[in-house]
Design a protein around this motif. Structure first.
Motif, PDB file in Angstrom:
ATOM      1  N   ASP A   1       1.108 -15.229   4.753  1.00  0.00           N
ATOM      2  CA  ASP A   1       1.458 -14.930   6.150  1.00  0.00           C
ATOM      3  C   ASP A   1       2.968 -14.997   6.349  1.00  0.00           C
ATOM      4  O   ASP A   1       3.560 -14.121   6.979  1.00  0.00           O
ATOM      5  CB  ASP A   1       0.770 -15.930   7.097  1.00  0.00           C
TER       6      ASP A   1
ATOM      7  N   ARG B   1      -7.395 -10.868   0.421  1.00  0.00           N
ATOM      8  CA  ARG B   1      -8.457 -11.818   0.798  1.00  0.00           C
ATOM      9  C   ARG B   1      -9.770 -11.573   0.068  1.00  0.00           C
ATOM     10  O   ARG B   1     -10.555 -12.492  -0.152  1.00  0.00           O
ATOM     11  CB  ARG B   1      -8.716 -11.740   2.306  1.00  0.00           C
ATOM     12  N   THR B   2     -10.028 -10.284  -0.277  1.00  0.00           N
ATOM     13  CA  THR B   2     -11.315  -9.968  -0.892  1.00  0.00           C
ATOM     14  C   THR B   2     -11.201  -9.833  -2.415  1.00  0.00           C
ATOM     15  O   THR B   2     -12.045  -9.209  -3.052  1.00  0.00           O
ATOM     16  CB  THR B   2     -11.899  -8.659  -0.307  1.00  0.00           C
TER      17      THR B   2
ATOM     18  N   ASN C   1       0.686   1.507   8.662  1.00  0.00           N
ATOM     19  CA  ASN C   1      -0.176   0.468   9.238  1.00  0.00           C
ATOM     20  C   ASN C   1      -1.435   0.262   8.406  1.00  0.00           C
ATOM     21  O   ASN C   1      -1.868  -0.876   8.183  1.00  0.00           O
ATOM     22  CB  ASN C   1      -0.580   0.844  10.673  1.00  0.00           C
ATOM     23  N   LEU C   2      -2.037   1.368   7.973  1.00  0.00           N
ATOM     24  CA  LEU C   2      -3.237   1.256   7.124  1.00  0.00           C
ATOM     25  C   LEU C   2      -2.910   0.470   5.860  1.00  0.00           C
ATOM     26  O   LEU C   2      -3.645  -0.443   5.474  1.00  0.00           O
ATOM     27  CB  LEU C   2      -3.750   2.647   6.732  1.00  0.00           C
TER      28      LEU C   2
ATOM     29  N   LYS D   1     -11.728   2.602   0.637  1.00  0.00           N
ATOM     30  CA  LYS D   1     -11.296   2.723   2.031  1.00  0.00           C
ATOM     31  C   LYS D   1     -11.272   4.174   2.500  1.00  0.00           C
ATOM     32  O   LYS D   1     -11.653   4.473   3.624  1.00  0.00           O
ATOM     33  CB  LYS D   1      -9.900   2.111   2.240  1.00  0.00           C
ATOM     34  N   LEU D   2     -10.756   5.060   1.655  1.00  0.00           N
ATOM     35  CA  LEU D   2     -10.648   6.490   2.018  1.00  0.00           C
ATOM     36  C   LEU D   2     -11.160   7.312   0.847  1.00  0.00           C
ATOM     37  O   LEU D   2     -10.373   7.837   0.057  1.00  0.00           O
ATOM     38  CB  LEU D   2      -9.186   6.875   2.265  1.00  0.00           C
TER      39      LEU D   2
ATOM     40  N   ARG E   1       5.002 -12.004   5.017  1.00  0.00           N
ATOM     41  CA  ARG E   1       4.961 -10.750   5.766  1.00  0.00           C
ATOM     42  C   ARG E   1       5.807 -10.819   7.037  1.00  0.00           C
ATOM     43  O   ARG E   1       6.511  -9.868   7.379  1.00  0.00           O
ATOM     44  CB  ARG E   1       3.508 -10.372   6.051  1.00  0.00           C
ATOM     45  N   THR E   2       5.762 -11.967   7.730  1.00  0.00           N
ATOM     46  CA  THR E   2       6.615 -12.119   8.914  1.00  0.00           C
ATOM     47  C   THR E   2       8.086 -12.067   8.499  1.00  0.00           C
ATOM     48  O   THR E   2       8.912 -11.423   9.144  1.00  0.00           O
ATOM     49  CB  THR E   2       6.292 -13.448   9.631  1.00  0.00           C
TER      50      THR E   2
ATOM     51  N   LEU F   1       1.209   5.516  11.094  1.00  0.00           N
ATOM     52  CA  LEU F   1      -0.200   5.112  10.959  1.00  0.00           C
ATOM     53  C   LEU F   1      -0.558   4.823   9.502  1.00  0.00           C
ATOM     54  O   LEU F   1      -1.272   3.857   9.210  1.00  0.00           O
ATOM     55  CB  LEU F   1      -1.109   6.193  11.533  1.00  0.00           C
TER      56      LEU F   1
ATOM     57  N   GLN G   1      -2.701 -18.797   1.612  1.00  0.00           N
ATOM     58  CA  GLN G   1      -2.627 -17.945   2.806  1.00  0.00           C
ATOM     59  C   GLN G   1      -1.368 -18.184   3.653  1.00  0.00           C
ATOM     60  O   GLN G   1      -0.743 -17.214   4.108  1.00  0.00           O
ATOM     61  CB  GLN G   1      -3.907 -18.094   3.650  1.00  0.00           C
TER      62      GLN G   1
ATOM     63  N   LEU H   1      -0.560  -1.648   5.356  1.00  0.00           N
ATOM     64  CA  LEU H   1      -0.282  -3.047   5.708  1.00  0.00           C
ATOM     65  C   LEU H   1      -1.588  -3.833   5.921  1.00  0.00           C
ATOM     66  O   LEU H   1      -1.762  -4.933   5.403  1.00  0.00           O
ATOM     67  CB  LEU H   1       0.577  -3.072   6.982  1.00  0.00           C
ATOM     68  N   ILE H   2      -2.512  -3.239   6.664  1.00  0.00           N
ATOM     69  CA  ILE H   2      -3.811  -3.878   6.902  1.00  0.00           C
ATOM     70  C   ILE H   2      -4.560  -4.056   5.577  1.00  0.00           C
ATOM     71  O   ILE H   2      -5.121  -5.115   5.297  1.00  0.00           O
ATOM     72  CB  ILE H   2      -4.652  -3.007   7.861  1.00  0.00           C
ATOM     73  N   TRP H   3      -4.548  -2.996   4.775  1.00  0.00           N
ATOM     74  CA  TRP H   3      -5.277  -3.043   3.497  1.00  0.00           C
ATOM     75  C   TRP H   3      -4.696  -4.083   2.552  1.00  0.00           C
ATOM     76  O   TRP H   3      -5.437  -4.690   1.768  1.00  0.00           O
ATOM     77  CB  TRP H   3      -5.263  -1.667   2.822  1.00  0.00           C
TER      78      TRP H   3
ATOM     79  N   GLU I   1      -6.336  -7.224   3.404  1.00  0.00           N
ATOM     80  CA  GLU I   1      -7.772  -7.194   3.093  1.00  0.00           C
ATOM     81  C   GLU I   1      -8.006  -7.286   1.582  1.00  0.00           C
ATOM     82  O   GLU I   1      -8.878  -8.039   1.124  1.00  0.00           O
ATOM     83  CB  GLU I   1      -8.368  -5.891   3.653  1.00  0.00           C
TER      84      GLU I   1
END
Lengths: 348, 348
Positions: A156, A139-140, A128-129, A19-20, A159-160, A125, A152, A131-133, A136
């Protein structure tokens, strides 16, 4: 756990590098450094509960499960970065919190504008990255689509639940009843569930061809109880823990004024005078060593510390009975026993 | 767009009601109110670009695409909440920003602790919920698994790109070159791409049985250019916009000191004296009407305003040619033309 750690760390390292990339755009290097620091420590408890849920329900030892389990560390890292911004904490595991790192970078570079605002913005930020990762990477992971699809909704929901739990925590600190029951509810939603019960459930559901009643029984009977005991231990370490182990100054939870189960028990059991002292000292940002010692004394004298230690013992006893009654594999039973002990032991 | 709006709003309303029911736990009611306020306005541009990408690549008018497209509004709402915390903005679309709502609730209830810290903490968590939900609503839209699988890498990439773009923006404000090129790069990553190009690409990839070269050509030729023009218009409205339309005080971008493409052009074209004036006034939180008028005068006198208006025209011309050359359906071509105009027009 020691078998798991290198696999989890390799998976995390590979994902973050994708990713980075370390040799990529220099502008993003500070994000990478901060992410690496956040991901470098910790007990890897959440991946371990997920992995042993998977193995316990008959899952085999494939590399994909390490990737899926490791993704839970990204969620945890995200929560830690945002937590430290929200609490304005300076330290995390003995190192500067992410927002303080970014703030120092701004100050040392003599950049324009407010260093504090830059630090907090960059940390939001970064969180957020992460959290998004986490979603991802989950799932991958390469696990079979049917397994991922079955798990899933749990993912979900977890996290909520975590975000809503953190919101309940803000409310509790601002205007809560500060009873043991309200503190327990917050602790479960904010931390206990996503630290133990939900990672375990994710592993079980991923592996189970169909969801069996015993899985939910194990999640509640063992998972919820270990989660509460884990949080009670955290409450105690936040007051009595050794800074060398916790990575936070002694009595930091007292200075932050956290309304924990331990504090609720103390207030319920204290004499009117002692309770007044607790209310006066708790949450004082300038609380010194003698103030910390006074509070510790009251927490011990009221018997609250003893009560919380006893509760940890009771919850652990119930959790391990529930584990004994569940049809997990022998290897998983032994690992989940060790894990429960590691999650609730006096050492951090 | 007017056909799309009710469908998008219904999908959003149903999803949010499932996650945080209006008649549910009263503790979460303020989160629901703040989410509803964030989701109640806006031009619904992102869902529209996604929907017309889908239709343009031959997708049929099924309800599932409205749900998938509407999920982009949750991502946008998340970015707005966090943006307002990071910028310490008071207003959003003429209403209090989410963190200010939570802060007021804390003040009016006379709760313990810092109202500002409570407000920012709650807003960070609300933004996280919206971010998590955007991914969940997207995945559970009911579109065929193969379509979702094909589009998922675009979806993942878009979100990482957005966060990295916002981080570049922080760097640009703190220590950027403040050239037109650097401002353009930030504008594209932070906003242009996830407002136009990526929603369009998502729609195209969802619908296309396989990814055809014309899709990428349309995303670049039309999508990137409309995205830049959209951001240039945003720069102009941030300085010259009518508060009744923008929902922000006049000249708010000047007070915040945003390093936009418009400001970069102004600085490049200004005399040394005028440039010094710009640098002095820009980012002054107490900038009054006369200061705003002075800056507006310089931006007009240097020709920077004219140049940016011309650039919008140029980008739009190129974008519409690219659209003409692409094999999208006639209906989609007409809708994407209207959308490009709506996204870049003088009215907000």
């Amino acid at each position: 756990m020691d078998v798991l750690r290198p696999q989890v760390e390799r998976s995390l390292g590979e994902f973050v590098e994708r990713k980075l990339p370390a040799g990529g755009d220099a502008a993003f290097a500070p994000l990478r450094t901060a992410a690496d620091a956040l991901l470098s420590g910790g007990k890897r408890l959440r991946p371990a509960f997920c992995y042993w849920g998977w193995r316990g329900a008959g899952g085999t030892d494939v590399p994909e499960i390490f990737t899926a389990a490791a993704s839970l560390e990204l969620l945890q890292a995200s929560a830690l970065v945002h937590d430290d911004v929200m609490d304005k904490s300076d330290l995390r595991r003995g190192m500067p919190a992410a927002h303080r790192r970014f703030e120092s970078m701004h100050e040392q570079s003599r950049w324009q504008g407010s260093a504090q605002q830059f630090g907090e913005g960059a940390a939001i930020l970064l969180g957020n990255l992460l959290l998004i990762w986490s979603g991802e990477m989950w799932r991958t992971s390469g696990l079979p689509p049917a397994s991922l699809e079955a798990a899933q909704p749990v993912h979900d929901h977890m996290r909520t639940e975590l975000m809503c739990g953190q919101y309940l925590d803000l409310l509790e600190q601002a205007n809560g009843e500060n009873t043991f029951e309200s503190a327990l509810r917050v602790a479960l939603f904010k931390s206990g569930k996503y630290s133990v019960e939900q990672p375990l459930r994710l592993g079980l559901v991923l592996a189970g061809e169909k969801r069996a009643p015993w899985m939910d029984e194990l999640c509640t009977g063992y998972g919820t109880r270990v989660g509460i005991a884990f949080q009670l231990r955290d409450d105690i370490l936040g007051v009595f823990g050794d800074p060398a182990q916790t990575g936070k100054p002694a009595g930091d939870d007292l200075r932050e004024g956290k309304r924990t189960m331990l504090v609720a028990r103390t207030l319920a059991a204290a004499s009117p005078g002692a309770a007044q002292n607790v209310r006066r000292l708790l949450g004082d940002p300038g609380l010194d060593e003698s103030g910390v010692a006074t509070l510790r004394g009251i927490i011990e004298d009221t018997g609250a510390l003893r009560e919380c230690e006893d509760l940890i013992g009771d919850y652990m006893g119930e959790a391990l009975s529930a584990l004994d009654e569940s049809p997990v594999t022998a290897e998983a039973r032994s690992a989940l026993t060790e894990l429960a002990i590691a999650a609730t032991s006096r050492k951090t």
